[in-house]
Design a protein around this motif. Structure first.
Motif, PDB file in Angstrom:
ATOM      1  N   MET A   3       0.855  -1.172   0.000  1.00  0.00           N
ATOM      2  CA  MET A   3       0.000   0.000   0.000  1.00  0.00           C
ATOM      3  C   MET A   3       0.888   1.217   0.000  1.00  0.00           C
ATOM      4  O   MET A   3       1.748   1.379   0.851  1.00  0.00           O
ATOM      5  N   GLY A   4       0.678   2.127  -0.946  1.00  0.00           N
ATOM      6  CA  GLY A   4       1.400   3.375  -0.967  1.00  0.00           C
ATOM      7  C   GLY A   4       0.714   4.381  -0.057  1.00  0.00           C
ATOM      8  O   GLY A   4      -0.421   4.761  -0.285  1.00  0.00           O
ATOM      9  N   GLN A  42      -9.228  -2.283   2.550  1.00  0.00           N
ATOM     10  CA  GLN A  42     -10.658  -2.062   2.760  1.00  0.00           C
ATOM     11  C   GLN A  42     -10.891  -1.099   3.919  1.00  0.00           C
ATOM     12  O   GLN A  42     -11.790  -0.259   3.874  1.00  0.00           O
ATOM     13  N   ALA A  43     -10.086  -1.212   4.956  1.00  0.00           N
ATOM     14  CA  ALA A  43     -10.192  -0.305   6.097  1.00  0.00           C
ATOM     15  C   ALA A  43      -9.856   1.121   5.679  1.00  0.00           C
ATOM     16  O   ALA A  43     -10.549   2.071   6.078  1.00  0.00           O
ATOM     17  N   ALA A  44      -8.832   1.291   4.870  1.00  0.00           N
ATOM     18  CA  ALA A  44      -8.448   2.625   4.405  1.00  0.00           C
ATOM     19  C   ALA A  44      -9.562   3.251   3.577  1.00  0.00           C
ATOM     20  O   ALA A  44      -9.849   4.452   3.683  1.00  0.00           O
ATOM     21  N   ILE A  45     -10.215   2.451   2.757  1.00  0.00           N
ATOM     22  CA  ILE A  45     -11.330   2.946   1.940  1.00  0.00           C
ATOM     23  C   ILE A  45     -12.501   3.326   2.838  1.00  0.00           C
ATOM     24  O   ILE A  45     -13.144   4.365   2.622  1.00  0.00           O
ATOM     25  N   GLY A  95      -7.371  -4.901  14.041  1.00  0.00           N
ATOM     26  CA  GLY A  95      -7.330  -4.886  12.593  1.00  0.00           C
ATOM     27  C   GLY A  95      -5.946  -4.720  12.001  1.00  0.00           C
ATOM     28  O   GLY A  95      -5.014  -4.227  12.641  1.00  0.00           O
ATOM     29  N   GLU A  96      -5.847  -5.122  10.761  1.00  0.00           N
ATOM     30  CA  GLU A  96      -4.582  -5.062  10.038  1.00  0.00           C
ATOM     31  C   GLU A  96      -4.096  -3.628   9.858  1.00  0.00           C
ATOM     32  O   GLU A  96      -2.903  -3.343  10.018  1.00  0.00           O
ATOM     33  N   LEU A  97      -4.992  -2.701   9.548  1.00  0.00           N
ATOM     34  CA  LEU A  97      -4.570  -1.318   9.320  1.00  0.00           C
ATOM     35  C   LEU A  97      -4.034  -0.693  10.607  1.00  0.00           C
ATOM     36  O   LEU A  97      -2.992  -0.031  10.593  1.00  0.00           O
ATOM     37  N   ALA A  98      -4.713  -0.910  11.722  1.00  0.00           N
ATOM     38  CA  ALA A  98      -4.234  -0.380  13.003  1.00  0.00           C
ATOM     39  C   ALA A  98      -2.875  -0.972  13.371  1.00  0.00           C
ATOM     40  O   ALA A  98      -2.024  -0.283  13.934  1.00  0.00           O
TER      41      ALA A  98
END
Length: 132
Positions: free
Chosen positions: A1-2, A49-52, A106-109
């Motif tokens: 992810m950029g 998906q979390a970023a979106i 979550g993965e993003l956190a």
């Protein structure tokens, strides 16, 4: 992810998703992005998906007039000019989606765990959505 910053549209996934707003005439595309997060367990929601979902929540807050200022995506402002104010249902969906997307499970956190600025940005977004 950029990723180049902590703001909702400061990553490739959110910026790419924003192109879906280009021809949208309703909140459906935003609601769809939010539902992906709401319907997932935090530990199963992928970072992209979390970023979106967070970017979609930002669009909702901007639709409420609670966030202003520049946004990375050129599609957001014209979209908001075409659609009515988001409904209470869309706002509630955004709050729930951001809670899942930013969950410590979550993965993003996990990717942001050493950056308090990311958590602060998302807390500001929740505040904008809830008006509290």
């Amino acid at each position: 992810m950029g990723t180049w910053g902590t703001k909702p549209f400061d990553n490739d996934n959110a910026a790419d998703w924003a192109f879906e707003l280009e021809d949208a005439e309703s909140w459906d595309v935003v609601s769809d992005a939010l539902r992906v997060a709401v319907e997932a367990a935090p530990s199963e929601l992928e970072a992209d998906q979390a970023a979106i979902a967070i970017a979609a929540g930002d669009v909702v807050a901007r639709g409420l007039g609670r966030i202003d200022g520049p946004v990375f995506s050129d599609e957001v402002v014209p979209f908001l000019a075409r659609v009515p104010r988001p409904s209470a249902e869309v706002v509630a969906l955004a709050v729930s989606a951001i809670a899942v997307a930013t969950s410590p499970e979550g993965e993003l956190a996990e990717l942001w765990e050493d950056d308090p600025g990311w958590l602060a940005e998302n807390e500001q977004l929740i505040t904008a959505l809830t008006g509290v």
